[in-house]
Design a protein around this motif. Structure first.
Motif, PDB file in Angstrom:
ATOM      1  N   LEU A  28       0.827  -1.209   0.000  1.00 38.73           N
ATOM      2  CA  LEU A  28       0.000   0.000   0.000  1.00 38.73           C
ATOM      3  C   LEU A  28       0.861   1.259   0.000  1.00 38.73           C
ATOM      4  CD1 LEU A  28      -2.758  -0.972   2.610  1.00 38.73           C
ATOM      5  CD2 LEU A  28      -3.049  -0.751   0.136  1.00 38.73           C
ATOM      6  N   ARG A  29       2.027   1.188   0.631  1.00 44.83           N
ATOM      7  CA  ARG A  29       2.906   2.349   0.725  1.00 44.83           C
ATOM      8  C   ARG A  29       3.831   2.490  -0.479  1.00 44.83           C
ATOM      9  NH1 ARG A  29       0.876   0.779   5.108  1.00 44.83           N
ATOM     10  NH2 ARG A  29       0.675   2.088   6.976  1.00 44.83           N
ATOM     11  N   LEU A  30       4.110   1.393  -1.158  1.00 45.97           N
ATOM     12  CA  LEU A  30       4.969   1.453  -2.338  1.00 45.97           C
ATOM     13  C   LEU A  30       4.237   2.010  -3.557  1.00 45.97           C
ATOM     14  CD1 LEU A  30       7.059  -1.857  -2.244  1.00 45.97           C
ATOM     15  CD2 LEU A  30       7.948   0.487  -2.231  1.00 45.97           C
ATOM     16  N   TYR A  31       2.931   1.790  -3.626  1.00 44.73           N
ATOM     17  CA  TYR A  31       2.172   2.238  -4.780  1.00 44.73           C
ATOM     18  C   TYR A  31       2.227   3.766  -4.903  1.00 44.73           C
ATOM     19  CZ  TYR A  31      -1.703   2.915  -8.040  1.00 44.73           C
ATOM     20  OH  TYR A  31      -2.475   3.297  -9.123  1.00 44.73           O
ATOM     21  N   GLN A  32       2.645   4.242  -6.054  1.00 42.65           N
ATOM     22  CA  GLN A  32       2.801   5.680  -6.360  1.00 42.65           C
ATOM     23  C   GLN A  32       3.941   6.337  -5.586  1.00 42.65           C
ATOM     24  OE1 GLN A  32      -0.363   8.395  -7.266  1.00 42.65           O
ATOM     25  NE2 GLN A  32      -1.913   6.801  -7.119  1.00 42.65           N
ATOM     26  N   MET A  33       4.814   5.552  -4.980  1.00 43.00           N
ATOM     27  CA  MET A  33       5.943   6.162  -4.288  1.00 43.00           C
ATOM     28  C   MET A  33       6.938   6.764  -5.286  1.00 43.00           C
ATOM     29  SD  MET A  33       7.925   4.554  -1.003  1.00 43.00           S
ATOM     30  CE  MET A  33       9.596   4.347  -1.573  1.00 43.00           C
ATOM     31  N   ASP A  34       6.853   6.340  -6.541  1.00 42.02           N
ATOM     32  CA  ASP A  34       7.745   6.868  -7.560  1.00 42.02           C
ATOM     33  C   ASP A  34       7.150   8.052  -8.314  1.00 42.02           C
ATOM     34  OD1 ASP A  34       5.748   5.457  -8.797  1.00 42.02           O
ATOM     35  OD2 ASP A  34       7.047   4.541 -10.309  1.00 42.02           O
ATOM     36  N   ARG A  35       6.027   8.599  -7.818  1.00 40.18           N
ATOM     37  CA  ARG A  35       5.405   9.743  -8.483  1.00 40.18           C
ATOM     38  C   ARG A  35       6.353  10.950  -8.460  1.00 40.18           C
ATOM     39  NH1 ARG A  35       3.721   9.423  -3.304  1.00 40.18           N
ATOM     40  NH2 ARG A  35       3.589  11.369  -2.081  1.00 40.18           N
ATOM     41  N   THR A  36       6.065  11.926  -9.304  1.00 40.84           N
ATOM     42  CA  THR A  36       6.897  13.122  -9.388  1.00 40.84           C
ATOM     43  C   THR A  36       7.031  13.796  -8.027  1.00 40.84           C
ATOM     44  OG1 THR A  36       6.242  13.488 -11.676  1.00 40.84           O
ATOM     45  CG2 THR A  36       7.119  15.369 -10.491  1.00 40.84           C
ATOM     46  N   LEU A  37       8.232  14.209  -7.695  1.00 38.36           N
ATOM     47  CA  LEU A  37       8.485  14.878  -6.420  1.00 38.36           C
ATOM     48  C   LEU A  37       7.813  16.245  -6.373  1.00 38.36           C
ATOM     49  CD1 LEU A  37      12.277  14.060  -6.062  1.00 38.36           C
ATOM     50  CD2 LEU A  37      10.494  13.275  -4.509  1.00 38.36           C
ATOM     51  N   VAL A 127      -3.442  -0.192   7.334  1.00 34.62           N
ATOM     52  CA  VAL A 127      -4.388   0.328   6.338  1.00 34.62           C
ATOM     53  C   VAL A 127      -4.801   1.770   6.630  1.00 34.62           C
ATOM     54  CG1 VAL A 127      -5.286  -1.971   5.823  1.00 34.62           C
ATOM     55  CG2 VAL A 127      -6.418  -0.588   7.571  1.00 34.62           C
ATOM     56  N   ASN A 128      -4.184   2.394   7.629  1.00 33.24           N
ATOM     57  CA  ASN A 128      -4.570   3.753   7.998  1.00 33.24           C
ATOM     58  C   ASN A 128      -4.124   4.753   6.924  1.00 33.24           C
ATOM     59  OD1 ASN A 128      -3.694   6.486   9.506  1.00 33.24           O
ATOM     60  ND2 ASN A 128      -5.461   5.588  10.545  1.00 33.24           N
ATOM     61  N   PRO A 129      -5.029   5.570   6.393  1.00 34.22           N
ATOM     62  CA  PRO A 129      -4.686   6.478   5.279  1.00 34.22           C
ATOM     63  C   PRO A 129      -3.589   7.485   5.599  1.00 34.22           C
ATOM     64  CG  PRO A 129      -7.069   6.255   5.477  1.00 34.22           C
ATOM     65  CD  PRO A 129      -6.475   5.591   6.683  1.00 34.22           C
ATOM     66  N   TYR A 133       0.049   7.792   3.799  1.00 32.65           N
ATOM     67  CA  TYR A 133       0.474   9.030   3.126  1.00 32.65           C
ATOM     68  C   TYR A 133       1.865   9.467   3.584  1.00 32.65           C
ATOM     69  CZ  TYR A 133       0.620  13.935   1.782  1.00 32.65           C
ATOM     70  OH  TYR A 133       1.004  15.141   1.264  1.00 32.65           O
ATOM     71  N   TYR A 134       2.082   9.493   4.891  1.00 25.60           N
ATOM     72  CA  TYR A 134       3.366   9.974   5.392  1.00 25.60           C
ATOM     73  C   TYR A 134       4.464   8.919   5.317  1.00 25.60           C
ATOM     74  CZ  TYR A 134       1.309  14.349   6.840  1.00 25.60           C
ATOM     75  OH  TYR A 134       0.687  15.588   6.832  1.00 25.60           O
ATOM     76  N   SER A 135       4.108   7.685   4.928  1.00 24.69           N
ATOM     77  CA  SER A 135       5.122   6.656   4.675  1.00 24.69           C
ATOM     78  C   SER A 135       5.584   6.660   3.231  1.00 24.69           C
ATOM     79  CB  SER A 135       4.578   5.263   5.028  1.00 24.69           C
ATOM     80  OG  SER A 135       4.282   5.161   6.397  1.00 24.69           O
ATOM     81  N   GLN A 136       4.969   7.484   2.383  1.00 23.64           N
ATOM     82  CA  GLN A 136       5.361   7.553   0.973  1.00 23.64           C
ATOM     83  C   GLN A 136       5.537   8.998   0.514  1.00 23.64           C
ATOM     84  OE1 GLN A 136       0.873   7.134  -0.946  1.00 23.64           O
ATOM     85  NE2 GLN A 136       2.330   5.527  -1.315  1.00 23.64           N
ATOM     86  N   THR A 137       5.743   9.888   1.475  1.00 24.88           N
ATOM     87  CA  THR A 137       5.969  11.308   1.195  1.00 24.88           C
ATOM     88  C   THR A 137       7.225  11.742   1.930  1.00 24.88           C
ATOM     89  OG1 THR A 137       3.592  11.709   0.986  1.00 24.88           O
ATOM     90  CG2 THR A 137       4.982  13.629   1.348  1.00 24.88           C
ATOM     91  N   ALA A 138       8.101  12.463   1.238  1.00 22.28           N
ATOM     92  CA  ALA A 138       9.400  12.841   1.805  1.00 22.28           C
ATOM     93  C   ALA A 138       9.252  13.967   2.822  1.00 22.28           C
ATOM     94  CB  ALA A 138      10.356  13.243   0.693  1.00 22.28           C
ATOM     95  N   ARG A 139       8.692  13.620   3.974  1.00 20.40           N
ATOM     96  CA  ARG A 139       8.566  14.531   5.101  1.00 20.40           C
ATOM     97  C   ARG A 139       8.935  13.750   6.356  1.00 20.40           C
ATOM     98  NH1 ARG A 139       8.413  19.342   5.296  1.00 20.40           N
ATOM     99  NH2 ARG A 139       6.410  19.944   6.155  1.00 20.40           N
ATOM    100  N   GLY A 140       9.128  14.437   7.472  1.00 18.67           N
ATOM    101  CA  GLY A 140       9.656  13.773   8.653  1.00 18.67           C
ATOM    102  C   GLY A 140       8.638  13.110   9.552  1.00 18.67           C
ATOM    103  N   TYR A 141       7.365  13.117   9.177  1.00 23.33           N
ATOM    104  CA  TYR A 141       6.329  12.638  10.096  1.00 23.33           C
ATOM    105  C   TYR A 141       6.367  11.126  10.299  1.00 23.33           C
ATOM    106  CZ  TYR A 141       4.798  17.373   9.299  1.00 23.33           C
ATOM    107  OH  TYR A 141       4.766  18.747   9.204  1.00 23.33           O
ATOM    108  N   SER A 142       6.772  10.391   9.291  1.00 24.89           N
ATOM    109  CA  SER A 142       6.903   8.941   9.435  1.00 24.89           C
ATOM    110  C   SER A 142       7.977   8.609  10.468  1.00 24.89           C
ATOM    111  CB  SER A 142       7.241   8.312   8.085  1.00 24.89           C
ATOM    112  OG  SER A 142       7.506   6.934   8.219  1.00 24.89           O
TER     113      SER A 142
END
Length: 468
Positions: A28-37, A127-129, A133-142
């Protein structure tokens, strides 16, 4: 199916279930992880700090987007694998996101008597949205959520076992890295310290952990030592930028003292709605049930989520120092864990009401399935479409082909525009080195009028060049 037989099945296949949920959560976290930064404020972090160098990252704090420890990891990944490698730049958040799932399971098993609750907490977190989100976005919240969960786990371990140096050092290190990623995580540490103080000073609660008077004194020494080491590391790390951080907090357009103090009444529900997004908010009563009826190993654990949720809000209300709702996601692990306990308690109760004493797990599983399907609906039909950049590669190629070597590129977009960065860098260097400007190209949505589209307040985009 008898309840004991069902529990035996869970025990037998526990490792398989954990691995499956972890694998599913990873997918679930890998999907779209390669999207444009660029989305989710990635652009701010990368352009202001991430693409610079480690010394600059550690000594500069003019914007709250610098989650320093995370930014350092991103900087290293961009150096090793390329500045436009989206997978590599987002990999730290992905790995720490998966680690948070595992630590959520471990903390749940430390707090509650049933591994069924721990497995359920793992599934709910997977499965928490917002966590996806924060596991596939380059921010420090994860990273912040991982270190928060690790701190809670280590505190629990130190309370329940004989302390050793490694536990104390790990606690200090995790606490330090959590605050070095997001400064507002100091609220979590203060809240846990307050909770520990009450436990150690209350004889009936300290006895729940098998502590006599001598052991209570020893625990105080160990926790104080860990806090001292943590404080020393934070002081050395933040001392060069302390004035900058205060100035940023006071002057940031959305993060001022007054704004946060005034918004305290809306902050609490915003934190809940961040973790339990619509329509998941309708499941919140299960969290209350878990807080009241969850079968905790020690009674004092019921106070832990209350301390961690309300004490930071009280500090924010008194001092005016706070953050956005996402800054308070250190609540994530405990709220998820007690929510899982609430689902289990309701499942057991419903099973008794309808005479399903041997099928309580079935009722709990049904509730978990309804929650999981609702959560997955949000992920599939709301979250993924909202972050999708369907033509990122095409945009990059079009910009490269249509922008001349000495053309200035103007980007009127506040989200995903890093696809144009390499072309912009090349052109701006050519303009400076050759002292030649051939033309000006604009990047913006085609349906917008170039002249009338506002950039700053109500001014047109041509206002940028009024002094040329």
């Amino acid at each position: 199916m008898p309840a004991q037989h069902t529990n035996n099945i869970i025990q037998k296949y526990q490792t398989t279930l954990i691995l499956f949920v972890m694998f599913f959560g990873g997918c679930l976290r890998l999907y779209q992880m390669d999207r444009t930064l660029g989305g989710g404020d990635e652009n701010h972090m990368l352009l202001y700090f991430g693409y610079t160098h480690l010394q600059y990252i550690a000594t500069t704090y003019f914007d709250a987007s610098n989650h320093i420890f995370h930014t350092m990891l991103v900087n290293l990944m961009s150096r090793w694998f390329g500045e436009e490698n989206a997978m590599a730049i987002r990999m730290p958040t992905f790995l720490f996101g998966l680690a948070t799932l595992w630590m959520t399971y471990k903390v749940a098993w430390k707090i509650f008597t049933s591994k069924k609750i721990a497995l359920l907490a793992l599934l709910i977190a997977a499965v928490n949205p917002v966590h996806i989100y924060y596991s596939q976005t380059a921010r420090g919240y994860s990273l912040m959520m991982f270190f928060s969960t690790a701190v809670i786990y280590l505190v629990s371990k130190l309370l329940q076992a004989k302390p050793n140096y490694w536990h104390v050092i790990l606690l200090a290190l995790c606490g330090f890295l959590s605050v070095y990623t997001l400064p507002t995580n100091i609220f979590l540490l203060v809240s846990i310290a307050g909770w520990l103080l009450i436990i150690i000073l209350t004889p009936s609660w300290s006895r729940e952990y098998g502590m006599n008077m001598e052991e209570r004194k020893q625990k105080v020494i160990w926790f104080a030592g860990s806090a001292l080491l943590m404080g020393l590391l934070l002081l050395l790390s933040y001392l060069p930028i302390l004035d900058q951080m205060v100035s940023t907090a006071r002057n940031h357009s959305l993060l001022t003292f007054n704004t946060q103090s005034a918004s305290i009444s809306s902050l609490a529900p915003a934190i809940f709605s961040k973790i339990f997004q619509e329509p998941l908010i309708w499941f919140l009563p299960f969290l209350l049930v878990g807080l009241i009826y969850g079968k905790v190993k020690q009674r004092s654990y019921r106070l832990l989520p209350i301390f961690i949720f309300f004490l930071p809000l009280a500090i924010t209300a008194l001092t005016g120092i706070g953050g956005f709702p996402r800054n308070y996601l250190f609540n994530f692990p405990l709220l998820i864990i007690f929510f899982a306990a609430g689902l289990t308690a309701v499942g057991d109760l419903v099973g008794k009401w309808f005479g399903f004493d041997g099928r309580k797990v079935f009722v709990t599983g049904l509730l978990a399935m309804v929650y999981s399907l609702t959560s997955l609906y949000i992920v599939l039909f709301d979250h993924y479409p909202s972050i999708k950049v369907p033509e990122g590669i095409l945009y990059k190629e079009k910009v490269r082909k249509n922008n001349g070597p000495n053309d200035l590129l103007v980007i009127n977009n506040t989200e995903n525009y890093l696809y144009a960065r390499s072309t912009y860098k090349t052109s701006i260097l050519n303009i400076i080195e050759e002292n030649k400007l051939s033309g000006i190209n604009f990047i913006q949505r085609s349906e917008l009028n170039k002249i009338e589209n506002p950039v700053v307040e109500n001014k047109g985009i041509w206002e940028l060049f009024e002094n040329i």
